[in-house]
Design a protein around this motif. Structure first.
Motif, PDB file in Angstrom:
ATOM      1  N   GLU A  10       6.085  97.209 -21.419  1.00  0.00           N
ATOM      2  CA  GLU A  10       5.006  97.588 -22.530  1.00  0.00           C
ATOM      3  C   GLU A  10       4.422  98.880 -22.095  1.00  0.00           C
ATOM      4  O   GLU A  10       3.574  98.990 -21.261  1.00  0.00           O
ATOM      5  CB  GLU A  10       3.806  96.463 -22.371  1.00  0.00           C
ATOM      6  CG  GLU A  10       4.495  95.131 -23.029  1.00  0.00           C
ATOM      7  CD  GLU A  10       3.242  94.149 -22.922  1.00  0.00           C
ATOM      8  OE1 GLU A  10       2.551  93.916 -24.034  1.00  0.00           O
ATOM      9  OE2 GLU A  10       2.692  93.647 -21.863  1.00  0.00           O
ATOM     10  N   LEU A  11       4.823  99.877 -22.929  1.00  0.00           N
ATOM     11  CA  LEU A  11       4.239 101.199 -22.748  1.00  0.00           C
ATOM     12  C   LEU A  11       2.875 101.314 -23.644  1.00  0.00           C
ATOM     13  O   LEU A  11       2.888 101.058 -24.752  1.00  0.00           O
ATOM     14  CB  LEU A  11       5.397 102.270 -23.350  1.00  0.00           C
ATOM     15  CG  LEU A  11       4.959 103.857 -23.429  1.00  0.00           C
ATOM     16  CD1 LEU A  11       4.454 104.245 -22.159  1.00  0.00           C
ATOM     17  CD2 LEU A  11       5.817 104.519 -23.957  1.00  0.00           C
ATOM     18  N   LYS A  12       1.872 101.549 -22.688  1.00  0.00           N
ATOM     19  CA  LYS A  12       0.487 101.401 -23.341  1.00  0.00           C
ATOM     20  C   LYS A  12      -0.268 102.898 -23.072  1.00  0.00           C
ATOM     21  O   LYS A  12      -1.063 103.163 -23.509  1.00  0.00           O
ATOM     22  CB  LYS A  12      -0.194 100.491 -22.874  1.00  0.00           C
ATOM     23  CG  LYS A  12       0.271  99.097 -23.143  1.00  0.00           C
ATOM     24  CD  LYS A  12      -0.666  97.808 -22.574  1.00  0.00           C
ATOM     25  CE  LYS A  12      -0.220  96.441 -23.222  1.00  0.00           C
ATOM     26  NZ  LYS A  12      -1.044  95.437 -22.802  1.00  0.00           N
ATOM     27  N   LEU A  13       0.368 103.490 -21.842  1.00  0.00           N
ATOM     28  CA  LEU A  13      -0.461 104.648 -21.620  1.00  0.00           C
ATOM     29  C   LEU A  13       0.597 105.840 -21.069  1.00  0.00           C
ATOM     30  O   LEU A  13       1.053 105.650 -20.177  1.00  0.00           O
ATOM     31  CB  LEU A  13      -1.663 104.674 -20.637  1.00  0.00           C
ATOM     32  CG  LEU A  13      -2.495 105.635 -20.145  1.00  0.00           C
ATOM     33  CD1 LEU A  13      -3.316 106.257 -21.286  1.00  0.00           C
ATOM     34  CD2 LEU A  13      -3.102 105.185 -18.810  1.00  0.00           C
ATOM     35  N   VAL A  14       0.185 107.121 -21.465  1.00  0.00           N
ATOM     36  CA  VAL A  14       0.913 108.327 -21.027  1.00  0.00           C
ATOM     37  C   VAL A  14      -0.291 108.977 -20.273  1.00  0.00           C
ATOM     38  O   VAL A  14      -1.241 109.598 -20.779  1.00  0.00           O
ATOM     39  CB  VAL A  14       1.684 109.056 -22.180  1.00  0.00           C
ATOM     40  CG1 VAL A  14       2.270 110.379 -21.767  1.00  0.00           C
ATOM     41  CG2 VAL A  14       2.460 108.363 -23.017  1.00  0.00           C
TER      42      VAL A  14
END
Length: 234
Positions: A10-14
């Protein structure tokens, strides 16, 4: 381990490093450090300074110089060097090629962004103001490992960015260019995108699970878009 770049993740923050990823400041900063070292009698070329000090926090650099000189430098040395850098960046800071366009693209994906850097917050504010990138990074989204007293390769600044965003480390991807920063991301348990030309060597611990290497920032938004699409359909 499932990471933010995996289809099952789950990509939620860069989280971006600043110097060498967003702002083209490593070269001028390292040249200034080399000039200071030479003023203290050390034979350090601009190129050697870049190889040795890129990605390091100023207190770490001062400690190394003291070891070579053989005696302590004045207590205010790091503060003096930092103030010189702030003044220099207010005048000459330039964005890394494609950085403003890349940030607009990441914003269009709906992904939140933060910065975690060994630079001080004052340095980063000067750099972002001069390069026109302040709109992407309000003060509460800029985090300094130096100001925290835990410079990279310690993972603290990246773990703190995830904590204040309210997401798990495995849901974050870090964009880095230095060995020091990539090691910090690895220690934080975060996916890492290493921005580095193809003709330059990878860090000695590379590759690590959940990490990708790109040669130019224009590769980042397509990579993140593909990641989000794969996770949506997983």
């Amino acid at each position: 381990m499932t990471t933010a770049l995996d289809p099952a993740g789950e990509l939620k923050l860069v989280i971006f490093d600043c110097d060498g990823v967003l702002v083209d400041s490593e070269g001028p900063s390292c040249r200034a450090t080399a000039e200071f070292a030479r003023s203290k009698g050390l034979s350090i070329s601009d190129e050697e300074a870049h190889q040795r000090f890129a990605g390091m926090a100023l207190p770490q650099i001062v400690t190394e110089l003291e070891h070579e000189i053989g005696h302590a430098l004045p207590a205010e040395t790091a503060v003096m060097l930092r103030e010189n850098l702030v003044q220099m960046m207010q005048k000459i800071a330039e964005p890394v090629g494609g950085a403003p366009e890349m940030l607009a693209g990441v914003r269009s994906l709906g992904l939140p962004v933060r910065v975690g850097s060994n630079s001080s917050v004052r340095e980063m504010e000067a750099k972002f103001e001069k390069t026109g990138m302040s709109q992407y990074f309000p003060e509460n989204r800029v985090h300094s490992a130096n100001d925290m007293g835990c410079p990279k390769p310690a993972p603290d600044v990246y773990l703190y960015a995830a904590k204040v965003e309210g997401v798990l480390p495995e849901s974050c991807v870090v964009i880095e260019d230095s060995d020091t920063g990539a090691e910090a991301a690895w220690k934080a348990g975060m996916a890492c995108v290493l921005l580095r030309p193809e003709d330059m060597p990878a860090p000695p611990f590379w590759p690590v699970e959940g990490s990708v290497r790109i040669a130019h920032l224009d590769e980042l938004v397509p990579l993140l878009r593909r990641t989000l699409e794969s996770q949506t359909h997983a």
